[in-house]
Motif scaffolding. Structure first.
Motif, PDB file in Angstrom:
ATOM      1  N   HIS A  95      13.210  71.503 171.687  1.00 42.13           N
ATOM      2  CA  HIS A  95      14.134  71.973 170.945  1.00 42.13           C
ATOM      3  C   HIS A  95      14.442  73.207 171.017  1.00 42.13           C
ATOM      4  N   ARG A  96      15.880  73.070 171.181  1.00 39.74           N
ATOM      5  CA  ARG A  96      16.449  74.535 171.600  1.00 39.74           C
ATOM      6  C   ARG A  96      17.807  74.265 170.582  1.00 39.74           C
ATOM      7  N   ASP A  97      18.231  76.431 169.916  1.00 41.13           N
ATOM      8  CA  ASP A  97      18.860  76.266 168.702  1.00 41.13           C
ATOM      9  C   ASP A  97      19.693  77.114 168.982  1.00 41.13           C
ATOM     10  N   HIS A 121      21.419  73.043 167.026  1.00 46.08           N
ATOM     11  CA  HIS A 121      20.729  72.297 168.072  1.00 46.08           C
ATOM     12  C   HIS A 121      20.682  71.233 168.877  1.00 46.08           C
ATOM     13  N   VAL A 296      23.807  76.581 171.831  1.00 47.40           N
ATOM     14  CA  VAL A 296      22.572  76.239 172.425  1.00 47.40           C
ATOM     15  C   VAL A 296      23.057  76.303 173.745  1.00 47.40           C
TER      16      VAL A 296
END
Length: 323
Positions: A95-97, A121, A296
Motif C-alpha cells: 500500500h502507498r498513499d 492510494h 502517490v
C-alpha cells in the motif's frame, strides 16, 4: 482496494428495518478490471440493504491463484468521505498513499485508511504472493467527519480464545479484546475461526446491528444457517450472540457491527458524497489532478493513475431499500 468497475452503479444509501430475525443477504459476482479481472463477491451495498452500522461496502475475494494472472496491480485512485478497511487471510499487498504512507497488508493485520476530504492510494500484490484471499470493506463517514484529513492506521490484534473459537478483534471491542484503531462512529470488526462442530457465545452491544459474513464453512444462529459467502444481518436489541459452525469442516467468519447509520449518502465509483453536484466536483478534482487528492510516490505500475469513469447522463438520485 479501488472499485475498478468501468460503469459503476450510483447508489444513495438509506437504512431500513429487517422483517425477519436473521436476514440473509446473498452476494453478486463483480469483475474488477479488464479481461483478466479479479472476481469479487459483493454483499454490500445491495437493494435489500445498504448499511450495517456505518459499514457500507463489502467485497469478499479469493482464494485466487494470482501467480498466472500477474496478481493485483491497482494504480493510484481517489477516495472521499469514507474509510477503507483491508483484512486478508492469504497473500500480501503493498500500500502507498498520498499521505506519504508505505505499508503492507498481511494476514491478521488491519490497514485502515481515512479518505475524508480526499486521498489517493495504490495497491499491488507482492512478488512472493501466490494466493490472494480476503475482504475489502468501506466505512461511511458521518457528516461531521466526512472532510477529515488523510490518515492511516495499522494494527495486528492478538488472537484470543472464546469457547471453541479463536478470535481477532480488529475494530471495536469484543469478549474483553479492544482494538486501538479509531473510527468516527461506533463499530465492530472481528475474525472468528471455529473448528468443525464448534460453537461460540459472547455478549454484544444491544445498540448495534450486526452482520456475519461467511468465508468458510457456515454459521448457524437461532436455527438459521448462513452459508458460504452469504451475509447474515441482525437488527439491534440482542445482548448475546451464539454461533454454531459447520459440523463437518472449520468455519471462518467476519463479524461486523455498529450503531445504525441514519444519514443518506451517494456512493459512486470510489467517492462517497451527499449530492450529485458533490460527486461531479470530486470527479473533476481527480481528473484535473488537484491538491485535493495529492499524489502517490513510488508506485511503478503500468499506468500513472486510474481515470474516473464517465458520469451517467441522468441526475444521481436515491436508490432506496424496500421498506
Amino acid at each position: 482496494m479501488s472499485n475498478t468497475e468501468t460503469a459503476p452503479t450510483e447508489l444513495t444509501c438509506t437504512t431500513t428495518t429487517a422483517s425477519s430475525t436473521v436476514e440473509i443477504l446473498t452476494p453478486r459476482d463483480v469483475p474488477l478490471g479488464g479481461p483478466r479481472a479479479m472476481q469479487v463477491r459483493r454483499t454490500l451495498p445491495q437493494r435489500r440493504r445498504s448499511f450495517i452500522g456505518a459499514w457500507c461496502f463489502a467485497d469478499h475475494y479469493g482464494p485466487d491463484d494470482v501467480s498466472e494472472s500477474g496478481g493485483m496491480d491497482v494504480a493510484p485512485h481517489p477516495h472521499t468521505g469514507l474509510q477503507t478497511v483491508s483484512w486478508i487471510f492469504t497473500g500480501e499487498i503493498e500500500h502507498r498513499d498520498s499521505g506519504g504512507v508505505h505499508e503492507f497488508v498481511r494476514p491478521g493485520e488491519i490497514n485502515l485508511m481515512t479518505g475524508g476530504h480526499g486521498i489517493c492510494h495504490s495497491e499491488t500484490s507482492t512478488a512472493n504472493t501466490r494466493v490472494l484471499h480476503g475482504v475489502q470493506l468501506w466505512v461511511a463517514l458521518p457528516d461531521h467527519a466526512r472532510n477529515a484529513p488523510r490518515n492511516f492506521q495499522h494494527f495486528a490484534p492478538d488472537v484470543i480464545e472464546v469457547d471453541d473459537a479463536k478470535v481477532q478483534v480488529f475494530l471495536g471491542s469484543l469478549a474483553g479484546s479492544v482494538s486501538p484503531v479509531e473510527t468516527f462512529t461506533p463499530l465492530l470488526g472481528a475474525e472468528i475461526n471455529l473448528p468443525a462442530g464448534g460453537t461460540i457465545s459472547f455478549d454484544i452491544n444491544a445498540e448495534f446491528e450486526h452482520g456475519i459474513l461467511v468465508d468458510a464453512g457456515s454459521a448457524t444462529v437461532e436455527d438459521t444457517t448462513i452459508g458460504y459467502a452469504e451475509l447474515g444481518y441482525f437488527t439491534p436489541g440482542r445482548t448475546t450472540l451464539t454461533i454454531a459452525g459447520a459440523a463437518d469442516q472449520p468455519s471462518r467468519l467476519i463479524l461486523l457491527g455498529g450503531t445504525p447509520f441514519n444519514e443518506e449518502i451517494i456512493m459512486w465509483w470510489n467517492f462517497v458524497g451527499r449530492t450529485h453536484e458533490e460527486i461531479i466536483e470530486f470527479r473533476e478534482a481527480w481528473e484535473n489532478e488537484t491538491d485535493r487528492f495529492g499524489a502517490v510516490e513510488g508506485y511503478k505500475g503500468k499506468v500513472h493513475r486510474l481515470p474516473a469513469p464517465v458520469l451517467p447522463n441522468a441526475q444521481l438520485k436515491p436508490r432506496r431499500n424496500p421498506s
